[in-house]
Design an enzyme around this catalytic site. Structure first.
Site, PDB file in Angstrom:
ATOM      1  N   GLY A 114       0.792  -1.217   0.000  1.00  0.00           N
ATOM      2  CA  GLY A 114       0.000   0.000   0.000  1.00  0.00           C
ATOM      3  C   GLY A 114       0.824   1.267   0.000  1.00  0.00           C
ATOM      4  N   GLU A 137       3.383  -9.289  -2.113  1.00  0.00           N
ATOM      5  CA  GLU A 137       2.072  -9.883  -1.811  1.00  0.00           C
ATOM      6  C   GLU A 137       2.002 -11.385  -2.029  1.00  0.00           C
ATOM      7  OE1 GLU A 137       1.527  -5.561  -2.169  1.00  0.00           O
ATOM      8  OE2 GLU A 137       2.577  -7.069  -3.382  1.00  0.00           O
TER       9      GLU A 137
END
Length: 336
Positions: A114, A137
């Site tokens: 993010g 991720e």
């Protein structure tokens, strides 16, 4: 009273946003996303504000990503708060990319997940000798979101595919070479840059403090990265890496073997698809479908458990091999 999680200040013509959760390396929460979106909307309409600066408090990094403990709670309980968070976060990513005024992002220290979404779409992206950027991720059973599929799919050659499938962190020079950053400025110059941004044109101020970055390591590895990651499937890519003469290629194969097989398959298709999409909003819409689907798959909760909750670093992926990842499952993720 406790300090707000995002501090907004006006100095001269500069609107300065500071992510202010230093003990969590400024990991994003829903409240933080809301504050940033509202503040950017106000500053877009203000004649006083000519430039926006985004920094992170605490010295450890701009932003370590999203609040994945909250995502884990949703994943194990069947909750929906993560869906609302992602929707707002991805709208913020699009807002930053299309903002009518220059946004300068200081990608100092750790910038992950993010954090890339907050900074990677800014108009002027500054890295330092302390910068470590990553989209890790696949290591928690997820995919590069926050516009990561768009950014990485537009990197030169197959560099973005390498970063997406390994989750490897990179430094300042590689970040510029890959297209995740624009300018290298040593940290000792940042306070002076902040003063200059309050008075001067943003682009000329940043350029006046920038220096040439050190040599980029990934550029020298393009010969094996482009060759190996051109494979049609993750299995083919791993096979090419494993038999390549470069020790770094073989090491990459071993790293990929530790990642979620489902996340790897989804991620490769996501990047290949994003490269053909017309713009960032289209990529974000695709990413939202993938995020909603992967929230309900077992690997996300298991990956966060292994890396963050229990920290045993021994995730039990379901399925456990690339060969067992059903094409129908991957198709279903993209259909939403």
């Amino acid at each position: 009273m406790s300090a707000p999680p995002v501090i907004a200040r006006l100095t001269g013509h500069l609107g300065h946003l500071t992510l202010n959760r230093p003990t969590a390396i400024n990991a994003l929460t829903a409240e933080m996303v809301t504050i940033i979106r509202r503040t950017l909307a106000l500053w877009a309409a203000s004649d006083r504000v000519r430039t926006v600066l985004i920094t992170g408090a605490g010295g450890r990094g701009l932003c370590a990503g999203g609040d994945i403990r909250a995502i884990h709670a949703d994943a194990v309980s069947g909750g929906t708060a993560s869906l609302d968070f992602w929707a707002d976060e991805y709208r913020l990513n699009a807002t930053i990319a299309a903002y009518p005024k220059p946004i300068v992002a200081w990608m100092d220290g750790l910038v992950m997940g993010g954090g890339i979404g907050i900074s990677g779409h800014a108009s002027l992206r500054v890295v330092t000798e302390r910068s470590r950027l990553a989209m890790p991720e696949v290591g928690i059973g997820f995919h590069p979101d926050v516009g990561g599929s768009w950014l990485l799919s537009h990197a030169p050659g197959q560099l973005g595919t390498h970063l997406a499938l390994t989750g490897t962190p990179i430094g300042a020079a590689d970040a510029i070479a890959v297209g995740l950053a624009d300018h290298y400025i040593p940290t000792e110059r940042l306070p002076y840059l902040r003063l200059a941004l309050a008075r001067r044109d943003a682009a000329s101020a940043v350029a006046s403090f920038a220096t040439p970055p050190p040599p980029a390591e990934l550029v020298a590895a393009r010969h094996w990265i482009d060759e190996c990651y051109a494979g049609e499937s993750v299995e083919e890519i791993v096979e090419r890496l494993a038999r390549h003469g470069s020790p770094d290629a073989r090491a990459a194969a071993k790293v990929i073997a530790t990642r979620s097989p489902t996340a790897l398959a989804v991620t490769l298709r996501s990047l290949r698809s994003a490269a053909r999409l017309p713009d960032l909003p289209a990529a974000l819409a695709q990413e939202y479908r993938l995020s909603a689907a992967m929230l309900r798959l077992p690997d996300l909760a298991e990956g966060i458990r292994a890396q963050i909750i229990d920290k045993d670093r021994r995730p039990r992926w379901q399925p456990s091999t690339l060969a067992d990842v059903s094409p129908h499952l991957v198709d279903a993720c993209f259909l939403g």
